[in-house]
Design a protein around this motif. Sequence first.
Motif: not given
Length: 259
Positions: A118-133
């Motif tokens: 979240f701190q690295s990508h505060p506005w849009f995040g890393v993407g839904i489902g991309a957290d595992s990657t």
Amino acid sequence: LTGYFATSFYMMVNYGRQYARDFALATVSMLVLASITAIFGMAVSALLVAVLSRQRVRIFLYGALGMAGFFAILALFFRNTPYYDMLFGFFTGGDILTDILGRSGNRWVRGLVGWEAFQSHPWFGVGIGADSTYLGTGPFTDRDYQYIHPWTFDGDTEEPFDSITIEVLGTMGIVGLVPYLGIIGYAIYCAATFRVTTKEEGFTRALFLAFFATFLALQGESTFLRFYLWSPLGLAMGARSLLRNRKSVSFQGVADSQA
């Protein structure tokens, strides 16, 4: 099972023993899962039931019986397990922090990595489902988290972020957090303004309680896309709308007859 436990507990406390079998089934089922998240869900459910119910004596009696059954099952089936040691550590003065960390696996680390995302990508995040990657290949190493839980995290684990709120932050950022909090806020408003006078309305309140108990329990789990998290809220909102419309039609009928 948290929603089932919360609903049956509320209905039994407020509307009698006809819901005792559901409560017993939900309790035993949650205990034999040997899940710390389930125990937390039971505690949250009991707290919400106590806040929303007037039958304080019943809550105390049912709670005492439930605790007695809980410790009996724990002693009979889970003796000398990490589950047993952690829960009894609260009463025997054991190394509670180590037991909790050992039982939680890599959840602490997954939560911290989600916050980092979240701190690295505060506005849009890393993407839904991309957290595992992200968790498997992100810009961090296990060295960064050695001081927390070095024995369960090797930096290559492809799992979702821990805690559904952190997961929302890490995968969707602020853009996703706003509607997420909006839904929760609206649910709180609807539950707080809902008045209970009948058994049907009581069951509707129990559905709201089931949602909030599950929502709070999943702050130590993932993911926010679980159907059993949102389905109690959908049922509660639908029942609330149905009952309000029924009252409106009933009142209109009385007014027409008087006219």
